[in-house]
Design a protein around this motif. Structure first.
Motif, short mmCIF file in Angstrom:
data_model
loop_
_atom_site.label_atom_id
_atom_site.label_comp_id
_atom_site.label_asym_id
_atom_site.label_seq_id
_atom_site.Cartn_x
_atom_site.Cartn_y
_atom_site.Cartn_z
N THR A 1 30.98 32.79 37.47
CA THR A 1 31.12 33.48 38.75
C THR A 1 32.46 33.14 39.38
O THR A 1 33.15 34.02 39.90
N GLN A 2 32.85 31.88 39.32
CA GLN A 2 34.15 31.46 39.87
C GLN A 2 35.30 32.18 39.16
O GLN A 2 36.26 32.61 39.79
N GLY A 3 35.19 32.34 37.85
CA GLY A 3 36.21 33.05 37.09
C GLY A 3 36.29 34.52 37.48
O GLY A 3 37.38 35.08 37.64
N ILE A 4 35.13 35.15 37.65
CA ILE A 4 35.09 36.56 38.05
C ILE A 4 35.72 36.72 39.43
O ILE A 4 36.52 37.63 39.67
N GLU A 5 35.36 35.83 40.35
CA GLU A 5 35.91 35.90 41.70
C GLU A 5 37.42 35.69 41.69
O GLU A 5 38.14 36.29 42.49
N GLY A 6 37.91 34.87 40.77
CA GLY A 6 39.35 34.68 40.63
C GLY A 6 40.05 35.95 40.17
O GLY A 6 41.12 36.30 40.67
N VAL A 7 39.43 36.65 39.22
CA VAL A 7 39.98 37.93 38.75
C VAL A 7 40.03 38.92 39.90
O VAL A 7 41.04 39.61 40.11
N ILE A 8 38.95 39.02 40.67
CA ILE A 8 38.90 39.95 41.80
C ILE A 8 39.97 39.61 42.83
O ILE A 8 40.66 40.49 43.35
N THR A 9 40.16 38.33 43.11
CA THR A 9 41.19 37.90 44.06
C THR A 9 42.57 38.30 43.57
O THR A 9 43.39 38.82 44.34
N ARG A 10 42.84 38.10 42.29
CA ARG A 10 44.15 38.48 41.74
C ARG A 10 44.37 39.99 41.84
O ARG A 10 45.46 40.44 42.20
N ILE A 11 43.34 40.77 41.53
CA ILE A 11 43.47 42.23 41.63
C ILE A 11 43.76 42.64 43.07
O ILE A 11 44.68 43.42 43.34
N LYS A 12 43.00 42.10 44.02
CA LYS A 12 43.22 42.43 45.44
C LYS A 12 44.61 42.02 45.90
O LYS A 12 45.28 42.77 46.61
N ASN A 13 45.06 40.83 45.51
CA ASN A 13 46.40 40.36 45.90
C ASN A 13 47.49 41.26 45.32
O ASN A 13 48.48 41.56 46.00
N ASN A 14 47.30 41.73 44.09
CA ASN A 14 48.29 42.62 43.48
C ASN A 14 48.31 43.98 44.17
O ASN A 14 49.37 44.60 44.29
N ILE A 15 47.17 44.45 44.64
CA ILE A 15 47.13 45.72 45.37
C ILE A 15 47.85 45.57 46.71
O ILE A 15 48.60 46.46 47.11
N VAL A 16 47.64 44.47 47.40
CA VAL A 16 48.35 44.21 48.66
C VAL A 16 49.86 44.20 48.40
O VAL A 16 50.63 44.81 49.14
N LEU A 17 50.28 43.53 47.35
CA LEU A 17 51.70 43.47 47.00
C LEU A 17 52.25 44.86 46.68
O LEU A 17 53.31 45.25 47.17
N LEU A 18 51.52 45.61 45.89
CA LEU A 18 51.94 46.97 45.55
C LEU A 18 52.05 47.83 46.80
O LEU A 18 53.03 48.56 46.99
N ASN A 19 51.04 47.76 47.67
CA ASN A 19 51.04 48.58 48.88
C ASN A 19 52.16 48.18 49.85
O ASN A 19 52.68 49.04 50.56
N SER A 20 52.52 46.92 49.87
CA SER A 20 53.60 46.51 50.76
C SER A 20 54.95 47.04 50.28
O SER A 20 55.85 47.27 51.09
N SER A 21 55.08 47.27 48.98
CA SER A 21 56.33 47.81 48.47
C SER A 21 56.31 49.33 48.35
O SER A 21 57.33 49.94 48.06
N ASN A 22 55.15 49.94 48.59
CA ASN A 22 55.02 51.39 48.50
C ASN A 22 54.05 51.89 49.58
O ASN A 22 52.97 52.40 49.26
N PRO A 23 54.42 51.77 50.85
CA PRO A 23 53.49 52.11 51.93
C PRO A 23 53.20 53.60 52.07
O PRO A 23 52.21 53.96 52.71
N THR A 24 54.00 54.45 51.48
CA THR A 24 53.77 55.89 51.62
C THR A 24 52.61 56.39 50.76
O THR A 24 52.05 57.45 51.02
N LEU A 25 52.25 55.63 49.74
CA LEU A 25 51.15 56.02 48.86
C LEU A 25 50.29 54.78 48.56
O LEU A 25 50.32 54.24 47.46
N PRO A 26 49.54 54.32 49.56
CA PRO A 26 48.78 53.08 49.36
C PRO A 26 47.61 53.27 48.40
O PRO A 26 46.97 54.32 48.35
N LEU A 27 47.36 52.24 47.64
CA LEU A 27 46.26 52.20 46.69
C LEU A 27 45.08 51.49 47.34
O LEU A 27 45.27 50.51 48.06
N SER A 28 43.89 52.02 47.12
CA SER A 28 42.69 51.31 47.59
C SER A 28 41.75 51.16 46.42
O SER A 28 41.81 51.93 45.44
N ILE A 29 40.88 50.16 46.51
CA ILE A 29 39.98 49.87 45.40
C ILE A 29 38.70 49.24 45.95
O ILE A 29 38.74 48.55 46.97
N SER A 30 37.61 49.52 45.30
CA SER A 30 36.34 48.88 45.62
C SER A 30 35.92 48.11 44.37
O SER A 30 35.98 48.64 43.25
#
Length: 86
Positions: A20-49
């Protein structure tokens, strides 16, 4: 481990021997990468569930596992919408 498209805009990741800790780590990395992507491309933000389920019982079918993960994703989506609502 692998990721597969299971329909439309839905994907499933199968992570073998992952806690479970490993899965949560993967989810955290994905979310952090989306935040990073969106900060560099605010005109077309990506969202994910994201939602996950852990198979701890060998008798649990893949259908049950996917249903649990999908239910958890729906709950996470509702909580995010509630949290971000004005």
């Amino acid at each position: 481990d692998f990721v597969a498209r299971i329909g439309g805009d839905e994907f499933a990741a199968i992570l073998y021997d992952c806690s479970t800790q490993g899965i949560e780590g993967v989810i955290t990395r994905i979310k952090n990468n989306i935040v990073l992507l969106n900060s560099s491309n605010p005109t077309l933000p990506l969202s994910i569930s994201l939602g996950y389920a852990e198979r701890t019982d060998a008798s649990m079918s893949l259908v049950e596992l996917f249903k649990e993960a999908d239910d958890n994703m729906t709950i996470a989506r509702i909580l995010m919408l509630t949290w971000s609502a004005p």
